[in-house]
Design a protein around this motif. Structure first.
Motif, mmCIF file in Angstrom:
data_model
loop_
_atom_site.group_PDB
_atom_site.id
_atom_site.type_symbol
_atom_site.label_atom_id
_atom_site.label_comp_id
_atom_site.label_asym_id
_atom_site.label_seq_id
_atom_site.Cartn_x
_atom_site.Cartn_y
_atom_site.Cartn_z
ATOM 1 N N UNK A 1 8.011 60.629 -86.788
ATOM 2 C CA UNK A 1 7.041 60.279 -87.837
ATOM 3 C C UNK A 1 6.971 58.766 -88.088
ATOM 4 N N UNK A 2 6.887 57.988 -87.012
ATOM 5 C CA UNK A 2 6.821 56.524 -87.132
ATOM 6 C C UNK A 2 5.505 56.086 -87.777
ATOM 7 N N UNK A 3 5.547 54.966 -88.497
ATOM 8 C CA UNK A 3 4.333 54.420 -89.108
ATOM 9 C C UNK A 3 3.480 53.665 -88.103
ATOM 10 N N UNK A 4 4.126 53.080 -87.114
ATOM 11 C CA UNK A 4 3.394 52.317 -86.099
ATOM 12 C C UNK A 4 3.840 52.759 -84.717
ATOM 13 N N UNK A 5 2.890 53.185 -83.913
ATOM 14 C CA UNK A 5 3.156 53.532 -82.522
ATOM 15 C C UNK A 5 2.696 52.395 -81.623
ATOM 16 N N UNK A 6 3.571 51.957 -80.735
ATOM 17 C CA UNK A 6 3.231 50.933 -79.748
ATOM 18 C C UNK A 6 3.361 51.596 -78.385
ATOM 19 N N UNK A 7 2.230 51.887 -77.785
ATOM 20 C CA UNK A 7 2.183 52.723 -76.583
ATOM 21 C C UNK A 7 1.610 51.931 -75.410
ATOM 22 N N UNK A 8 2.457 51.632 -74.446
ATOM 23 C CA UNK A 8 2.046 50.872 -73.270
ATOM 24 C C UNK A 8 1.807 51.832 -72.109
ATOM 25 N N UNK A 9 0.552 52.014 -71.755
ATOM 26 C CA UNK A 9 0.148 52.912 -70.667
ATOM 27 C C UNK A 9 0.768 54.307 -70.832
ATOM 28 N N UNK A 10 0.597 54.968 -71.966
ATOM 29 C CA UNK A 10 1.261 56.265 -72.177
ATOM 30 C C UNK A 10 0.709 57.388 -71.300
ATOM 31 N N UNK A 11 -0.518 57.246 -70.803
ATOM 32 C CA UNK A 11 -1.111 58.311 -69.994
ATOM 33 C C UNK A 11 -1.038 58.033 -68.503
ATOM 34 N N UNK B 1 16.406 50.057 -90.492
ATOM 35 C CA UNK B 1 15.473 50.984 -91.145
ATOM 36 C C UNK B 1 14.026 50.670 -90.774
ATOM 37 N N UNK B 2 13.725 49.376 -90.667
ATOM 38 C CA UNK B 2 12.360 49.005 -90.259
ATOM 39 C C UNK B 2 12.053 49.511 -88.850
ATOM 40 N N UNK B 3 13.029 49.423 -87.960
ATOM 41 C CA UNK B 3 12.815 49.846 -86.577
ATOM 42 C C UNK B 3 12.655 51.354 -86.455
ATOM 43 N N UNK B 4 13.126 52.093 -87.446
ATOM 44 C CA UNK B 4 12.890 53.529 -87.450
ATOM 45 C C UNK B 4 11.410 53.852 -87.599
ATOM 46 N N UNK B 5 10.642 52.889 -88.131
ATOM 47 C CA UNK B 5 9.214 53.106 -88.353
ATOM 48 C C UNK B 5 8.384 52.816 -87.110
ATOM 49 N N UNK B 6 9.058 52.488 -86.008
ATOM 50 C CA UNK B 6 8.366 52.199 -84.751
ATOM 51 C C UNK B 6 8.553 53.345 -83.772
ATOM 52 N N UNK B 7 7.470 53.773 -83.151
ATOM 53 C CA UNK B 7 7.533 54.705 -82.032
ATOM 54 C C UNK B 7 7.009 53.990 -80.803
ATOM 55 N N UNK B 8 7.801 53.970 -79.730
ATOM 56 C CA UNK B 8 7.483 53.091 -78.595
ATOM 57 C C UNK B 8 7.438 53.868 -77.285
ATOM 58 N N UNK B 9 6.421 53.564 -76.487
ATOM 59 C CA UNK B 9 6.358 53.993 -75.085
ATOM 60 C C UNK B 9 6.190 52.745 -74.241
ATOM 61 N N UNK C 1 18.524 62.630 -82.981
ATOM 62 C CA UNK C 1 18.878 63.166 -84.299
ATOM 63 C C UNK C 1 19.702 62.172 -85.102
ATOM 64 N N UNK C 2 20.585 61.435 -84.424
ATOM 65 C CA UNK C 2 21.432 60.461 -85.126
ATOM 66 C C UNK C 2 20.730 59.128 -85.355
ATOM 67 N N UNK C 3 19.692 58.837 -84.556
ATOM 68 C CA UNK C 3 18.990 57.562 -84.673
ATOM 69 C C UNK C 3 17.920 57.569 -85.766
ATOM 70 N N UNK C 4 17.233 58.680 -85.905
ATOM 71 C CA UNK C 4 16.061 58.736 -86.781
ATOM 72 C C UNK C 4 16.265 59.775 -87.885
ATOM 73 N N UNK C 5 16.113 59.324 -89.116
ATOM 74 C CA UNK C 5 16.287 60.230 -90.256
ATOM 75 C C UNK C 5 15.218 61.313 -90.283
ATOM 76 N N UNK C 6 14.017 61.005 -89.807
ATOM 77 C CA UNK C 6 12.924 61.972 -89.881
ATOM 78 C C UNK C 6 12.648 62.667 -88.538
ATOM 79 N N UNK C 7 13.618 62.638 -87.652
ATOM 80 C CA UNK C 7 13.445 63.314 -86.360
ATOM 81 C C UNK C 7 13.339 64.816 -86.583
ATOM 82 N N UNK C 8 12.278 65.415 -86.053
ATOM 83 C CA UNK C 8 12.032 66.851 -86.193
ATOM 84 C C UNK C 8 12.454 67.534 -84.893
ATOM 85 N N UNK C 9 13.689 68.013 -84.879
ATOM 86 C CA UNK C 9 14.268 68.581 -83.660
ATOM 87 C C UNK C 9 13.491 69.810 -83.177
#
Length: 428
Positions: free
Chosen positions: A143-153, A69-77, A97-105
């Motif tokens: 809708x992650x609480x923390x985004x960890x983005x490595x060179x996203x652009x 559940x904690x890892x659901x709060x992470x968004x990673x690039x 859809x199966x991994x994240x409860x708050x996934x907005x398809x």
């Protein structure tokens, strides 16, 4: 939200030792050159590589004890990783859809169409820019609480970068408790996005500052050689030699604006500051490093010096004070040899184009002589003490042995004579 305390990871000659934190509601930038340790830091935080020390705290917990559940709060690039290239976007929809409860398809599909990402095309056939867009949209989709983005652009054109960064601003604006840790070697993208910056180089954090302070108080002074001579350098952080004179990085721009109205003071971008922090340097430290490196070329001289010192130590009739004085003098004279190395192949011509004054050069030579002489004094004094102790110990043992032997020789004849005295022999 995220706290990293002396996170360490070693890869051969590379050493990572990183400390930083991300506050709730903050967009924190980690900037640095390629290979400076940004991706290594991110992977260690996410547990993708094993760290060699330090602690990582996520959502108030040790990163190693995070639940699903904690890892659901992470968004990673990640700059070098994503979904399998043999999947298409339509394939990954049920996965998300199966991994994240708050996934907005619906919102995710709409964003994919907005950025012209085909739903039924294999990801391996995407362009670099399309893959970057997909990874970014996946990170924002649940809708992650923390985004960890490595060179996203990375790999995106200017318009696409601006559009994604606008999405990121809107994402944070929806919820003040969300946070972002984002890295990029294109730091200009982050100047108007991040609340604070960490600057990393060779695995070490060189600078941490609020973005507003960084852009308002920091600046680059462009000065001629004459202006540089009369410049108050108490607030200078780094100095770089230029064709016109010197560029100086300062964290007190206002001080120089008020006291030096004739010099050129530029606002300076994050890229300028990275260049100054990485390539600029402290004058005295640089000169000392140069001279210590030159000592490696003087092995024969050092060997002769040690041999003569050892000979003096074991010789009879030579005062220990003379040995210490000799060693100290020779250690200080080593400075002369570094001057000759500086002059080799007209080296001084280039040396004095570097950002230091001739006074700095002279002062460094005196300091280097003091260091070498001091080291020689310490070593020679220790050697004299050790040799004196060994000589004393040897003499004490020798005296003990000989005195014992002499006493034995005197005692035994006396005993024999006493036993042979006729007056003492009793008749049977």
């Amino acid at each position: 939200m995220l706290a990293i305390d002396h996170l360490r990871k070693n890869y051969g000659a590379f050493r990572l030792d990183c400390t930083l934190s991300v506050k709730p509601g903050y967009i924190t930038g980690l900037v640095g050159q390629n290979g400076s340790g940004k991706s290594t830091t991110f992977k260690a935080v996410l547990g993708l590589i094993r760290s060699d020390g330090g602690t990582v705290t996520l959502f108030g917990k040790d990163s190693r004890s995070l639940t699903v559940r904690d890892r659901e709060e992470l968004g990673v690039v990640l700059s070098d990783s994503g979904f399998s290239g043999y999947l298409c976007i339509r394939d990954i929809l049920p996965v998300l859809d199966s991994m994240y409860r708050r996934f907005d398809r619906h919102a995710f599909v709409a964003d994919c169409r907005r950025f012209q990402l085909p739903l039924d095309k294999k990801i391996k056939d995407f362009s670099t820019g399309m893959k970057a867009k997909l990874k970014f949209l996946v990170a924002l989709s649940h809708k992650a609480r923390l985004l960890i983005l490595d060179e996203p652009t990375s790999g995106l054109d200017v318009l696409a970068r601006d559009e994604l960064l606008d999405m990121l601003r809107a994402y944070i604006g929806e919820d003040d408790s969300r946070s972002v840790l984002i890295s990029s070697h294109i730091s200009a993208d982050l100047e108007n996005l991040c609340d604070d910056f960490y600057m990393i180089h060779d695995g070490r954090i060189l600078l941490h500052e609020e973005t507003d302070v960084l852009l308002s108080d920091y600046g680059i002074l462009r000065v001629s050689g004459k202006q540089y001579e009369h410049l108050d350098r108490q607030y200078i952080l780094r100095i770089k030699k230029e064709a016109f004179g010197y560029s100086c990085l300062t964290g007190e721009k206002q001080f120089y604006m008020e006291n030096y109205p004739d010099i050129v003071i530029e606002k300076g971008s994050i890229d300028d500051m990275i260049t100054m922090m990485v390539k600029g340097g402290k004058r005295m430290k640089g000169l000392l490093i140069k001279d210590f490196k030159l000592l490696k070329n003087q092995k024969t001289l050092v060997f002769v010096f040690l041999a003569v010192t050892l000979f003096l130590l074991v010789s009879e009739g030579i005062s220990p004070l003379f040995v210490v004085g000799y060693a100290t003098f020779i250690g200080a004279v080593v400075v002369i040899s570094t001057i000759s190395y500086d002059e080799y192949d007209n080296g001084n011509a280039f040396l004095f184009t570097l950002p230091f004054r001739r006074k700095d050069y002279v002062r460094e030579k005196y300091l280097f002589a003091l260091l070498c002489g001091g080291a020689a004094w310490l070593l020679s004094t220790a050697a004299v003490i050790i040799c004196s102790y060994l000589k004393y110990s040897t003499l004490s043992i020798t005296d003990t042995v000989f005195s014992g032997s002499s006493h034995s020789r005197r005692f035994r004849p006396h005993r024999l004579c006493h036993a042979a005295d006729p007056a003492e022999i009793r008749p049977e």
